[in-house]
Design a protein around this motif. Structure first.
Motif, PDB file in Angstrom:
ATOM      1  N   GLY A 197      -4.943   3.684 -13.339  1.00 26.05           N
ATOM      2  CA  GLY A 197      -4.808   5.062 -12.889  1.00 26.05           C
ATOM      3  C   GLY A 197      -4.156   5.184 -11.523  1.00 26.05           C
ATOM      4  N   GLY A 198      -3.327   6.203 -11.377  1.00 26.29           N
ATOM      5  CA  GLY A 198      -2.681   6.470 -10.102  1.00 26.29           C
ATOM      6  C   GLY A 198      -1.295   5.862  -9.959  1.00 26.29           C
ATOM      7  N   ALA A 199      -0.863   5.114 -10.959  1.00 22.39           N
ATOM      8  CA  ALA A 199       0.411   4.402 -10.857  1.00 22.39           C
ATOM      9  C   ALA A 199       1.606   5.338 -10.691  1.00 22.39           C
ATOM     10  N   SER A 200       1.556   6.518 -11.295  1.00 22.90           N
ATOM     11  CA  SER A 200       2.709   7.417 -11.201  1.00 22.90           C
ATOM     12  C   SER A 200       2.935   7.889  -9.763  1.00 22.90           C
ATOM     13  N   ALA A 201       1.883   8.032  -8.985  1.00 23.01           N
ATOM     14  CA  ALA A 201       2.047   8.414  -7.578  1.00 23.01           C
ATOM     15  C   ALA A 201       2.398   7.205  -6.722  1.00 23.01           C
TER      16      ALA A 201
ATOM     17  N   PRO B 144       6.637   6.030  -7.486  1.00 28.51           N
ATOM     18  CA  PRO B 144       7.533   7.113  -7.913  1.00 28.51           C
ATOM     19  C   PRO B 144       8.954   6.573  -8.098  1.00 28.51           C
ATOM     20  N   LEU B 145       9.654   7.121  -9.037  1.00 34.46           N
ATOM     21  CA  LEU B 145      11.059   6.794  -9.252  1.00 34.46           C
ATOM     22  C   LEU B 145      11.691   8.006  -9.941  1.00 34.46           C
TER      23      LEU B 145
ATOM     24  N   LYS C   1       0.850  -1.196   0.000  1.00 39.25           N
ATOM     25  CA  LYS C   1       0.000   0.000   0.000  1.00 39.25           C
ATOM     26  C   LYS C   1       0.879   1.237   0.000  1.00 39.25           C
ATOM     27  N   ALA C   2       0.597   2.134  -0.920  1.00 36.22           N
ATOM     28  CA  ALA C   2       1.347   3.378  -1.044  1.00 36.22           C
ATOM     29  C   ALA C   2       0.355   4.540  -1.085  1.00 36.22           C
ATOM     30  N   THR C   3       0.881   5.733  -1.182  1.00 39.11           N
ATOM     31  CA  THR C   3       0.012   6.910  -1.119  1.00 39.11           C
ATOM     32  C   THR C   3      -0.350   7.409  -2.519  1.00 39.11           C
ATOM     33  N   HIS C   4      -1.529   7.998  -2.584  1.00 40.89           N
ATOM     34  CA  HIS C   4      -2.050   8.584  -3.818  1.00 40.89           C
ATOM     35  C   HIS C   4      -2.939   9.757  -3.438  1.00 40.89           C
ATOM     36  N   PRO C   5      -2.855  10.910  -4.024  1.00 39.15           N
ATOM     37  CA  PRO C   5      -2.146  11.254  -5.260  1.00 39.15           C
ATOM     38  C   PRO C   5      -0.717  11.778  -5.044  1.00 39.15           C
ATOM     39  N   ILE C   6      -0.286  11.918  -3.780  1.00 43.82           N
ATOM     40  CA  ILE C   6       1.062  12.413  -3.514  1.00 43.82           C
ATOM     41  C   ILE C   6       1.995  11.230  -3.272  1.00 43.82           C
ATOM     42  N   PRO C   7       3.104  11.137  -3.997  1.00 40.84           N
ATOM     43  CA  PRO C   7       4.049  10.037  -3.785  1.00 40.84           C
ATOM     44  C   PRO C   7       4.620  10.053  -2.363  1.00 40.84           C
ATOM     45  N   SER C   8       5.153   8.915  -1.939  1.00 41.25           N
ATOM     46  CA  SER C   8       5.749   8.809  -0.602  1.00 41.25           C
ATOM     47  C   SER C   8       6.891   7.804  -0.614  1.00 41.25           C
ATOM     48  N   GLN C   9       7.552   7.702   0.521  1.00 40.16           N
ATOM     49  CA  GLN C   9       8.650   6.756   0.662  1.00 40.16           C
ATOM     50  C   GLN C   9       8.165   5.322   0.458  1.00 40.16           C
ATOM     51  N   ARG C  10       6.943   5.020   0.896  1.00 41.36           N
ATOM     52  CA  ARG C  10       6.413   3.667   0.688  1.00 41.36           C
ATOM     53  C   ARG C  10       6.336   3.322  -0.798  1.00 41.36           C
ATOM     54  N   GLY C  11       5.918   4.283  -1.608  1.00 43.37           N
ATOM     55  CA  GLY C  11       5.863   4.059  -3.044  1.00 43.37           C
ATOM     56  C   GLY C  11       7.249   3.920  -3.648  1.00 43.37           C
ATOM     57  N   LEU C  12       8.188   4.733  -3.196  1.00 46.95           N
ATOM     58  CA  LEU C  12       9.561   4.637  -3.690  1.00 46.95           C
ATOM     59  C   LEU C  12      10.156   3.272  -3.324  1.00 46.95           C
TER      60      LEU C  12
ATOM     61  N   GLU D  94      17.544  10.516 -12.382  1.00 45.25           N
ATOM     62  CA  GLU D  94      18.841  10.828 -11.791  1.00 45.25           C
ATOM     63  C   GLU D  94      18.979  12.343 -11.601  1.00 45.25           C
ATOM     64  N   GLY D  95      19.489  12.709 -10.450  1.00 44.83           N
ATOM     65  CA  GLY D  95      19.667  14.124 -10.140  1.00 44.83           C
ATOM     66  C   GLY D  95      18.510  14.726  -9.361  1.00 44.83           C
ATOM     67  N   TYR D  96      17.429  13.962  -9.204  1.00 51.36           N
ATOM     68  CA  TYR D  96      16.259  14.425  -8.467  1.00 51.36           C
ATOM     69  C   TYR D  96      15.949  13.426  -7.362  1.00 51.36           C
ATOM     70  N   GLY D  97      15.249  13.893  -6.344  1.00 55.95           N
ATOM     71  CA  GLY D  97      14.885  13.021  -5.236  1.00 55.95           C
ATOM     72  C   GLY D  97      13.380  12.929  -5.070  1.00 55.95           C
ATOM     73  N   LEU D  98      12.981  12.139  -4.104  1.00 56.97           N
ATOM     74  CA  LEU D  98      11.556  11.959  -3.827  1.00 56.97           C
ATOM     75  C   LEU D  98      10.895  13.285  -3.475  1.00 56.97           C
ATOM     76  N   GLU D  99      11.579  14.120  -2.711  1.00 54.66           N
ATOM     77  CA  GLU D  99      10.999  15.422  -2.338  1.00 54.66           C
ATOM     78  C   GLU D  99      10.698  16.269  -3.575  1.00 54.66           C
ATOM     79  N   ASP D 100      11.548  16.166  -4.597  1.00 52.71           N
ATOM     80  CA  ASP D 100      11.298  16.898  -5.849  1.00 52.71           C
ATOM     81  C   ASP D 100      10.021  16.387  -6.519  1.00 52.71           C
ATOM     82  N   GLU D 101       9.848  15.070  -6.516  1.00 54.76           N
ATOM     83  CA  GLU D 101       8.657  14.489  -7.137  1.00 54.76           C
ATOM     84  C   GLU D 101       7.393  14.846  -6.347  1.00 54.76           C
TER      85      GLU D 101
END
Length: 163
Positions: A122-126, A129-130, A86-97, A133-140
């Motif tokens: 639907g919702g897979a991008s949140a 998240p991945l 289980k991960a978060t939607h619509p905002i990505p989270s560490q669980r999704g990463l 390179e050069g960006y982190g979860l906080e950026d996403e």
């Protein structure tokens, strides 16, 4: 002469419901026939419809299959023998990463005799998240918050998410 049983609204409703049924990926998946691979079959479903897709696949494929199902934290998935994350939607989270990294690890173990079935709804991008390179979860997370508050349609938001 007018037919008293003729109801335009009822006919349109039936056409609409049948059209939805014809376009339902779970309905299609449940009717598919899968050849048994020489190796293992690994099933993945991600998104708001992943629980339904997993259930449909389970009905269509009577053999053993390993797999992972990633769903929003407020949804349920029947116990079908797949790992449910289980991960978060619509905002990505560490669980999704973490789920993204787990999927990459599991998929990298597959060989030439294995079969991967990967269903996305639907919702897979949140949910998975991945960041590039050069960006982190906080950026996403920040990007998703900005897009959600922008008033853009989901189609327009996905153009930004994909680049």
């Amino acid at each position: 002469m007018e037919n008293e049983n003729y109801d335009d609204k009822k006919i349109l409703e039936e056409i609409f419901l049948e059209s939805l049924k014809l376009a339902d990926p779970a309905e299609k998946l449940e009717k598919m026939k899968f050849d048994i691979p020489l190796g293992r079959l690994f099933f993945v479903a991600v998104g708001k419809g992943a629980g339904r897709l997993a259930k449909a696949f389970y009905k269509a494929y009577p053999e053993k299959a390993d797999g992972i199902v990633v769903i929003p934290e407020n949804e349920k998935c029947d116990d079908l023998g797949f790992e449910v994350i289980k991960a978060t939607h619509p905002i990505p989270s560490q669980r999704g990463l973490d789920a993204s990294f787990k999927l990459l690890k599991e998929i990298s173990k597959l060989g030439k005799d294995d079969l991967l079935i990967f269903c996305i709804s639907g919702g897979a991008s949140a949910l998975l998240p991945l960041p590039p390179e050069g960006y982190g979860l906080e950026d996403e997370i920040h990007l998703n918050k900005v897009l959600l508050g922008s008033g853009l349609s989901i189609k327009e938001m996905n153009l930004y998410r994909g680049n």
